[in-house]
Design a protein around this motif. Structure first.
Motif, short mmCIF file in Angstrom:
data_model
loop_
_atom_site.label_atom_id
_atom_site.label_comp_id
_atom_site.label_asym_id
_atom_site.label_seq_id
_atom_site.Cartn_x
_atom_site.Cartn_y
_atom_site.Cartn_z
N SER A 19 14.50 2.97 -0.34
CA SER A 19 13.83 2.59 0.91
C SER A 19 14.26 1.20 1.34
O SER A 19 14.54 0.33 0.50
CB SER A 19 12.31 2.63 0.72
OG SER A 19 11.66 2.16 1.90
N CYS A 21 12.18 -0.56 2.85
CA CYS A 21 10.87 -1.18 3.00
C CYS A 21 10.33 -1.60 1.64
O CYS A 21 10.10 -0.76 0.77
CB CYS A 21 9.95 -0.17 3.69
SG CYS A 21 8.24 -0.66 3.74
N ASP A 23 7.51 -2.56 0.66
CA ASP A 23 6.20 -2.02 0.31
C ASP A 23 6.35 -0.64 -0.34
O ASP A 23 5.61 -0.31 -1.26
CB ASP A 23 5.32 -1.88 1.56
CG ASP A 23 5.09 -3.21 2.24
OD1 ASP A 23 4.04 -3.83 2.01
OD2 ASP A 23 6.00 -3.66 2.98
N VAL A 24 7.28 0.15 0.16
CA VAL A 24 7.53 1.47 -0.43
C VAL A 24 8.07 1.29 -1.86
O VAL A 24 7.62 1.96 -2.79
CB VAL A 24 8.51 2.30 0.43
CG1 VAL A 24 8.97 3.54 -0.32
CG2 VAL A 24 7.87 2.68 1.76
N VAL A 28 6.02 2.79 -5.07
CA VAL A 28 6.57 3.86 -5.91
C VAL A 28 6.65 3.39 -7.36
O VAL A 28 6.27 4.11 -8.29
CB VAL A 28 7.94 4.34 -5.39
CG1 VAL A 28 8.60 5.29 -6.39
CG2 VAL A 28 7.79 5.01 -4.03
N GLY A 35 11.32 2.31 -7.67
CA GLY A 35 11.71 1.94 -6.31
C GLY A 35 13.07 1.29 -6.28
O GLY A 35 13.41 0.52 -7.17
N TRP A 256 10.19 8.90 2.37
CA TRP A 256 9.41 7.66 2.55
C TRP A 256 9.31 7.25 4.01
O TRP A 256 8.50 6.40 4.37
CB TRP A 256 10.04 6.53 1.71
CG TRP A 256 10.42 7.02 0.36
CD1 TRP A 256 11.67 7.25 -0.12
CD2 TRP A 256 9.51 7.44 -0.67
NE1 TRP A 256 11.62 7.78 -1.38
CE2 TRP A 256 10.31 7.91 -1.75
CE3 TRP A 256 8.12 7.48 -0.80
CZ2 TRP A 256 9.75 8.41 -2.93
CZ3 TRP A 256 7.57 7.97 -1.97
CH2 TRP A 256 8.38 8.44 -3.01
N THR A 259 5.90 7.67 5.50
CA THR A 259 4.74 7.13 4.77
C THR A 259 4.06 6.06 5.62
O THR A 259 4.65 5.54 6.58
CB THR A 259 5.16 6.51 3.42
OG1 THR A 259 6.15 5.51 3.66
CG2 THR A 259 5.72 7.57 2.48
N GLU A 261 3.50 3.06 4.82
CA GLU A 261 4.16 1.77 4.69
C GLU A 261 5.43 1.65 5.51
O GLU A 261 5.87 0.54 5.84
CB GLU A 261 4.53 1.50 3.22
CG GLU A 261 3.36 1.31 2.29
CD GLU A 261 2.86 2.62 1.69
OE1 GLU A 261 3.15 3.69 2.26
OE2 GLU A 261 2.19 2.57 0.65
N ALA A 262 6.09 2.79 5.79
CA ALA A 262 7.44 2.77 6.36
C ALA A 262 7.48 2.02 7.68
O ALA A 262 6.55 2.08 8.48
CB ALA A 262 7.95 4.19 6.55
N ALA A 359 2.75 5.79 0.31
CA ALA A 359 3.87 6.12 -0.57
C ALA A 359 3.38 6.53 -1.96
O ALA A 359 3.92 7.44 -2.58
CB ALA A 359 4.83 4.93 -0.66
#
Lengths: 383, 383
Positions: A19, A21, A23-24, A28, A35, A256, A259, A261-262, A359
């Motif tokens: 990702s 991102c 946050d993702v 994860v 992640g 993701w 999600t 967060e994305a 996520a």
């Protein structure tokens, strides 16, 4: 779970989440997966900041970085990546008809014209292309290895030798994405510790061989090097399928994008939630290389009769990315034409992405579905 | 094994084998699977003969027939299928440049010219197209249902209503191949009892959605109707993967082409054994519709700059099939150009087909690999 990959990378559930991102990535990793931050178009300063944030949020749990640097740096990429100094030659390599085709699309779809200072737009895009130069790549690799990452990956072709050398010294594993058995063999010869076999149903740059065929072929070809399966995977039963094929885990990117967060543009996120598996296409229209993405007016116009055809990478990126950012912004204000043009890289599994979830919930759902799939298989075979 | 399909069709191992070769059909059924005879270009008399032979060789074990009739009979197909009487109009619909392009390929590749009596060649090909007419299809369906088959399938689009009606009366299940969720829903609405979800990696006429994505989508869309997975599957671990995705069994076509029993032309069989998963292409050059097949000089020339482009089905079949039969024959004598042109329909799993085995051995190997895959999955999850 127990696979070579679980042991080597200290993960409970061998689900690797690619990702852009942070946050993702953190969510994860914290949920028991792994992640991987996709550091595309990052400056070293930005990457440093992102990785520090992740370190602060994962409490020592494992994660990785994909620096998206090419193994071979080609001349046009070098030119584009060298930035302002070479802008004249980069711009010179882009025919006028490509700029005017983009302008004609804005007009046709009723999208207000963007900032037409091509020099500035191209400079911004070329800045993003800096990491495809030797110096730019080395800087990103050094920043990455100064953090407690467990994995460094390169999504474009074999990892450059300097990545393998520096990762070895730092005791960090090197991963690489492949779309054919031949590439997998070459990657392993180049020193890769983990092969990601990515089928043609994947989002982004992808080949034509499907995950169902590619994974067993690659597993056999590179054994005992562990293989992650990628391409079309968004659910736990697909993960079980991938591991039945011999993979030690999976690498997911698309799932993701919808999600919570994305950072996916809202118009694009809405399209992804509504899309079926038929709504993607492998197109050169965003980067110059075949990349799977949502079908949209953008991809269709570039295939259409008035199109000048996509330029090679990275020239097409310079033409397209500024326009796509502008389109996303205008689409957010409700402009219908911009909504029709908007798209993003995503795999065929977009047809399975129908609800917005955090996520960590995607990970929990995949763990549960995976267990259900194994239980179902056992019930079938007990008979 | 215990799946809905095992119970319904009385099979031990839910491996459905589509083959034009009766020996393969009988061998798979006798080994615990389910053979399905692909009755393409069969006269009713020929089909009667083949099914009688199978009845004599399977001792009451279950098997089926795929009559390859289209749900909607289009006009050009009707014209072509009506045979001699309409040959003038069929031939008239084929531009002269298509015949001369084929002749130029023979010359370019040093293949001795075939019998150039187009009228006779076209008549032979049009005879093969007879089953795509209403009358021709009905005859084949009647012959099929007069034998103790357990399944009747139609590979081209939804089954014609008369197939569903007659099969219902005879207590025979109807199956249909689909490449999208939308088609699956339409098939079930048309009365289909078993859906074969065929991914784009399959050989022959195929769509673009990969097996990994298509199968779970179709399973969810048509539940509780059972689904077989097809496309790219040639090994037991792929079969385990397909069943992890929710399939009740698998439908394989390509894997039988390199068996001892297969009637595959020798030059083509040799190519398949040597091919990797990269050596197939979706091309219109044999039938007029996109069909996955071996890449060969034939597919490349039809994509090349001198090509007049493929005609719609069945016109392209009339142009291509006589030529391909001639090429196979000449290739057998060692002619290099003919070997380069020769090809056949096959899926990406051709990369996994590397040895000639009896068909029953393919089944036994798949049973063993399937069990190994389940055992491996259980070991992983016990951890």
């Amino acid at each position: 779970m127990r696979t070579e990959v679980c042991e080597r990378f200290g993960v409970e559930f061998p689900l690797f989440a690619f990702s852009h991102c942070r946050d993702v990535v953190a969510a994860v990793t914290n949920a028991g997966g792994f992640g991987v931050l996709g550091a595309v178009a990052y400056t070293p300063e930005r990457l440093e900041e992102e990785l520090r944030w992740i370190d602060d949020h994962v409490g020592g749990l494992p994660y990785g970085v994909d620096v998206l640097v090419p193994g071979r740096i080609d001349e046009s990429a070098e030119r584009a990546g060298r930035g302002e100094g070479d802008l004249g030659s980069v711009l010179g390599a882009i025919p006028a008809e490509h700029w005017s085709f983009v302008a004609s699309l804005f007009e046709k779809y009723g999208v207000p014209a963007p900032d037409l200072d091509r020099r500035r737009n191209a400079a911004a895009a070329a800045g993003g292309a800096r990491q495809v130069t030797r110096q730019g790549a080395a800087e990103l690799i050094d920043v990455s290895l100064s953090h407690p990452i467990r994995l460094i990956a390169s999504a474009l072709g074999p990892p450059p030798p300097l990545m393998v050398e520096r990762a070895r010294e730092a005791g960090v594993a090197v991963a690489a994405l492949v779309g054919t058995v031949e590439h997998a063999r070459r990657q392993v010869a180049a020193g890769v510790d983990l092969v990601v076999a990515q089928g043609g149903e994947a989002g982004g740059h992808t080949g034509e061989i499907a995950t169902m065929v590619l994974v067993p072929e690659v597993v056999d070809a590179v054994a005992p090097v562990p293989v992650l399966a990628a391409g079309g995977i968004a659910t736990g039963r697909q993960m079980a399928a991938a591991m039945a094929l011999g993979a030690s885990g999976v690498w997911c990117g698309s799932v993701w994008l919808t999600t919570e967060e994305a950072e996916t543009a809202p118009a694009v996120k809405a399209k992804m939630l509504a899309a079926t598996s038929r709504d993607t296409v492998r197109s050169r229209s965003r980067t110059g290389k075949p990349a799977r993405q949502l079908v949209s007016a953008w991809t269709e116009e570039w295939e259409g009769p008035g199109s000048p055809g996509a330029l090679p990478m990275p020239l097409q990126m310079i033409v397209a990315e500024g326009a796509m950012r502008h389109i996303d912004k205008v689409a957010e204000s409700g402009n219908e034409g911009a909504r029709r043009l908007a798209n993003y890289f995503v795999g065929q599994c977009v047809g399975l992405m129908n609800t917005v979830k955090p996520a960590r919930q995607v990970v929990y759902d995949m763990i549960e579905e995976f267990a259900d799939a194994i239980e179902r298989l056992n019930k079938i075979t007990e008979g």
